[in-house]
Scaffold this active site. Structure first.
Site, PDB file in Angstrom:
ATOM      1  N   CYS A  19      -2.135  -2.986   7.738  1.00  0.00           N
ATOM      2  CA  CYS A  19      -1.881  -3.905   6.441  1.00  0.00           C
ATOM      3  C   CYS A  19      -0.610  -4.803   6.595  1.00  0.00           C
ATOM      4  CB  CYS A  19      -2.118  -3.060   5.331  1.00  0.00           C
ATOM      5  SG  CYS A  19      -3.967  -2.475   5.078  1.00  0.00           S
ATOM      6  N   LYS A  35      -6.826  -4.638  -3.363  1.00  0.00           N
ATOM      7  CA  LYS A  35      -7.844  -5.301  -2.128  1.00  0.00           C
ATOM      8  C   LYS A  35      -8.546  -4.201  -1.661  1.00  0.00           C
ATOM      9  CE  LYS A  35      -3.872  -4.363   1.159  1.00  0.00           C
ATOM     10  NZ  LYS A  35      -4.490  -3.354   1.795  1.00  0.00           N
ATOM     11  N   ASP A  41       0.900  -1.228   0.006  1.00  0.00           N
ATOM     12  CA  ASP A  41      -0.161   0.119  -0.130  1.00  0.00           C
ATOM     13  C   ASP A  41       0.787   1.220  -0.056  1.00  0.00           C
ATOM     14  OD1 ASP A  41      -1.984  -1.861   0.160  1.00  0.00           O
ATOM     15  OD2 ASP A  41      -2.644  -1.204   2.187  1.00  0.00           O
TER      16      ASP A  41
END
Length: 205
Positions: free
Chosen positions: A152, A107, A9
């Site tokens: 994450c 995602k 990310d």
């Protein structure tokens, strides 16, 4: 023994100036750019939320970022609108070198389900397909970097361990949100207890 790097990310919205900025989130980009060529495979994840996503506080009347709600899959922390599909905030940070990426895994694409881990969505049953992709390529060791250490990155590491991967976290290539207080310490302790190794980029084999 083949090894892969998971870049988690590294997006505009998670870096300074973004909608859900991690303090100093962009400071790890030079480290990530430097280490990527040292791996057999580089996989990047990308939060990719539809408008009105369940994790957005704005989706729920009377709620604000930082609060939480109960969903069909358990507690969901609410965040500012972030990484909305196709908007600038969802893009990888412009300083990040994306050329080494072998695959980009998006995602959190379902409106009614969030996804922190690169392996399992937050209902803890829906697989993303990453496990099969890596194992078919005979990857046995994973190194993890990116944002954020206490969300994450953490969930990805814990799932990787459960799925049988040797897993290592590159400490100078991750940054934390730090919400709620103590989330970083809790994440680090759990990753270590679960069997993850923590190392610096200079100590990569």
């Amino acid at each position: 023994m083949k090894k892969a790097l998971l870049v988690i990310d590294m997006q505009v919205d998670f870096c300074p100036g973004g909608a859900l900025a991690v303090t100093g989130g962009d400071s790890i980009i030079p480290v990530i750019n430097q280490i990527m060529p040292r791996f057999d495979l580089v996989v990047a994840t990308q939060d990719w939320h539809p408008i009105g996503h369940i994790s957005f506080a704005s989706t729920h009347i009377g709620e604000s970022p930082g609060s939480s709600i109960q969903t069909s899959y358990g507690e969901q922390i609410l965040w500012p609108d972030h990484c909305v599909q196709g908007y600038r905030g969802s893009a990888f940070h412009p300083d990040l070198d994306t050329n080494p990426f072998s695959m980009i895994l998006r995602k959190g694409t379902r409106k009614d389900l969030d996804s922190y881990s690169a392996f399992l969505e937050n209902d803890r049953t829906t697989m993303t397909g990453l496990e099969g992709y890596l194992k078919n390529l005979r990857i046995s060791t994973l190194y993890v970097c990116g944002l954020a250490t206490d969300y994450c990155v953490y969930y990805t590491v814990m799932d990787a361990l459960k799925l049988g991967f040797e897993t290592k976290v590159i400490e100078d290539a991750v940054k934390e949100v730090g919400i709620p207080e103590g989330s970083l310490l809790n994440a680090v302790n759990n990753m270590k207890q679960g069997g993850a190794a923590l190392l610096l980029s200079k100590d990569l084999e």
